[in-house]
Scaffold this active site. Structure first.
Site, PDB file in Angstrom:
ATOM      1  N   PHE A 191      14.193   4.624  10.459  1.00  7.93           N
ATOM      2  CA  PHE A 191      12.862   4.123  10.118  1.00  7.93           C
ATOM      3  C   PHE A 191      11.949   5.313   9.879  1.00  7.93           C
ATOM      4  CE2 PHE A 191       8.691   2.273  10.439  1.00  7.93           C
ATOM      5  CZ  PHE A 191       8.866   1.111   9.692  1.00  7.93           C
TER       6      PHE A 191
ATOM      7  N   ASP B  90      14.905  -1.004   0.973  1.00  7.01           N
ATOM      8  CA  ASP B  90      15.652  -1.156   2.218  1.00  7.01           C
ATOM      9  C   ASP B  90      16.683  -2.265   1.999  1.00  7.01           C
ATOM     10  OD1 ASP B  90      16.107  -0.713   4.963  1.00  7.01           O
ATOM     11  OD2 ASP B  90      14.664  -2.231   5.549  1.00  7.01           O
TER      12      ASP B  90
ATOM     13  N   LYS C 246       0.831  -1.192   0.000  1.00  4.44           N
ATOM     14  CA  LYS C 246       0.000   0.000   0.000  1.00  4.44           C
ATOM     15  C   LYS C 246       0.873   1.253   0.000  1.00  4.44           C
ATOM     16  CE  LYS C 246      -3.103  -2.496   3.089  1.00  4.44           C
ATOM     17  NZ  LYS C 246      -3.247  -2.787   4.511  1.00  4.44           N
ATOM     18  N   GLY C 247       2.125   1.059   0.367  1.00  7.61           N
ATOM     19  CA  GLY C 247       3.023   2.200   0.610  1.00  7.61           C
ATOM     20  C   GLY C 247       3.202   3.150  -0.556  1.00  7.61           C
TER      21      GLY C 247
ATOM     22  N   ASP D 108       7.752   2.536  -2.691  1.00  7.90           N
ATOM     23  CA  ASP D 108       7.906   3.616  -1.718  1.00  7.90           C
ATOM     24  C   ASP D 108       9.340   3.717  -1.202  1.00  7.90           C
ATOM     25  OD1 ASP D 108       7.702   1.169  -0.410  1.00  7.90           O
ATOM     26  OD2 ASP D 108       6.214   1.814   1.057  1.00  7.90           O
TER      27      ASP D 108
HETATM   28  P1  IMP Z   1      13.059  -4.527   1.624  1.00  5.54           P
HETATM   29  O1  IMP Z   1      12.566  -5.822   1.064  1.00  5.54           O
HETATM   30  O2  IMP Z   1      13.898  -4.739   2.855  1.00  5.54           O
HETATM   31  O3  IMP Z   1      13.766  -3.649   0.621  1.00  5.54           O
HETATM   32  O4  IMP Z   1      11.800  -3.775   2.202  1.00  5.54           O
HETATM   33  C1  IMP Z   1      11.016  -2.971   1.470  1.00  5.54           C
HETATM   34  C2  IMP Z   1       9.690  -2.742   2.175  1.00  5.54           C
HETATM   35  O5  IMP Z   1       9.861  -2.677   3.586  1.00  5.54           O
HETATM   36  C3  IMP Z   1       9.126  -1.410   1.771  1.00  5.54           C
HETATM   37  O6  IMP Z   1       8.291  -1.541   0.651  1.00  5.54           O
HETATM   38  C4  IMP Z   1       8.369  -0.998   3.017  1.00  5.54           C
HETATM   39  O7  IMP Z   1       7.074  -1.528   3.003  1.00  5.54           O
HETATM   40  C5  IMP Z   1       9.141  -1.620   4.161  1.00  5.54           C
HETATM   41  N1  IMP Z   1      10.079  -0.646   4.773  1.00  5.54           N
HETATM   42  C6  IMP Z   1      11.418  -0.649   4.701  1.00  5.54           C
HETATM   43  N2  IMP Z   1      11.957   0.388   5.354  1.00  5.54           N
HETATM   44  C7  IMP Z   1      10.912   1.080   5.869  1.00  5.54           C
HETATM   45  C8  IMP Z   1      10.817   2.296   6.655  1.00  5.54           C
HETATM   46  O8  IMP Z   1      11.796   2.969   7.021  1.00  5.54           O
HETATM   47  N3  IMP Z   1       9.548   2.681   6.973  1.00  5.54           N
HETATM   48  C9  IMP Z   1       8.430   2.001   6.592  1.00  5.54           C
HETATM   49  N4  IMP Z   1       8.477   0.880   5.855  1.00  5.54           N
HETATM   50  C10 IMP Z   1       9.709   0.420   5.500  1.00  5.54           C
HETATM   51 MG    MG Z   2       6.092  -1.475   0.734  1.00  2.00          MG
END
Ligand code: IMP
Ligand code: MG
Length: 176
Positions: A150, A101, A41-42, A98
């Protein structure tokens, strides 16, 4: 414990940067029609704001994956919750995220989507936390690189809350 949100990127800065991205993408894809693939949803707020400022024909579709629980760290497991309504075969697709990470979600997704034979596929993220990367992903458009904090707001949540904030803020927890 109480939660505290401190502004990191103001509404004005977000708007200005998203306008620039929309212009750049419109130039890069001149003469084409693009499908904006919004990752729920982000990315909803970002996708809408981007689409509003694009000057080429745009279609939109939505997909939902889950990689995080309700906490602030990755579970490492990516699950497809809702698939696209339409086929992407032969289309020029831009995946709108969005935040990147660890990169786990996107590396799974890009591989999954590429196998559906789009004409082209690129990746656009509002925020990038490069320090946290464990899976390599090729990112074509980045709104802002941010440090390892975060963040919430403009679509990003903590336990499903804060998505409606018009700015990006750093979330911290304080004990009384
Ligand atoms: P990844 O698979 O670790 O790259 O995570 C990506 C997903 O984790 C993003 O689409 C977000 O939904 C969530 N996420 C990662 N970092 C944050 C943050 O700082 N705030 C909120 N959601 C986050
Ligand atoms: Mg996301």
């Amino acid at each position: 414990m109480s939660e505290n949100v401190k502004v990191m990127i103001t509404e004005e800065k977000l708007t200005r940067r998203i306008q620039q991205l929309a212009q750049q993408i419109s130039e890069d894809y001149a003469g084409k029609q693009v499908m904006l693939l919004c990752i729920l949803k982000g990315s909803v707020f970002f996708t809408c704001e981007l689409a509003r400022h694009m000057t080429i024909p745009v279609t939109m579709d939505f997909m939902s994956v889950s990689s995080y629980g309700d906490g602030t760290s990755s579970s490492g497991v990516v699950r497809l919750v809702k698939d696209l309504d339409e086929s992407i075969e032969g289309k020029d697709v831009i995946v709108i995220e969005d935040i990147i990470d660890s990169g786990r979600t996107l590396s799974y997704l890009m591989e999954n989507l590429s196998s559906r034979r789009p004409r082209s596929i690129s990746l656009c993220t509002l925020l990038d936390k490069p320090q946290r990367r464990t899976c390599e992903v090729k990112v074509d458009y980045v709104g802002f690189e941010i440090p390892d904090e975060f963040v919430v707001g403009f679509g990003l949540d903590y336990a499903q809350r804060y998505r409606n904030l018009p700015f990006i803020g750093i979330l911290s927890f304080e004990e009384f």
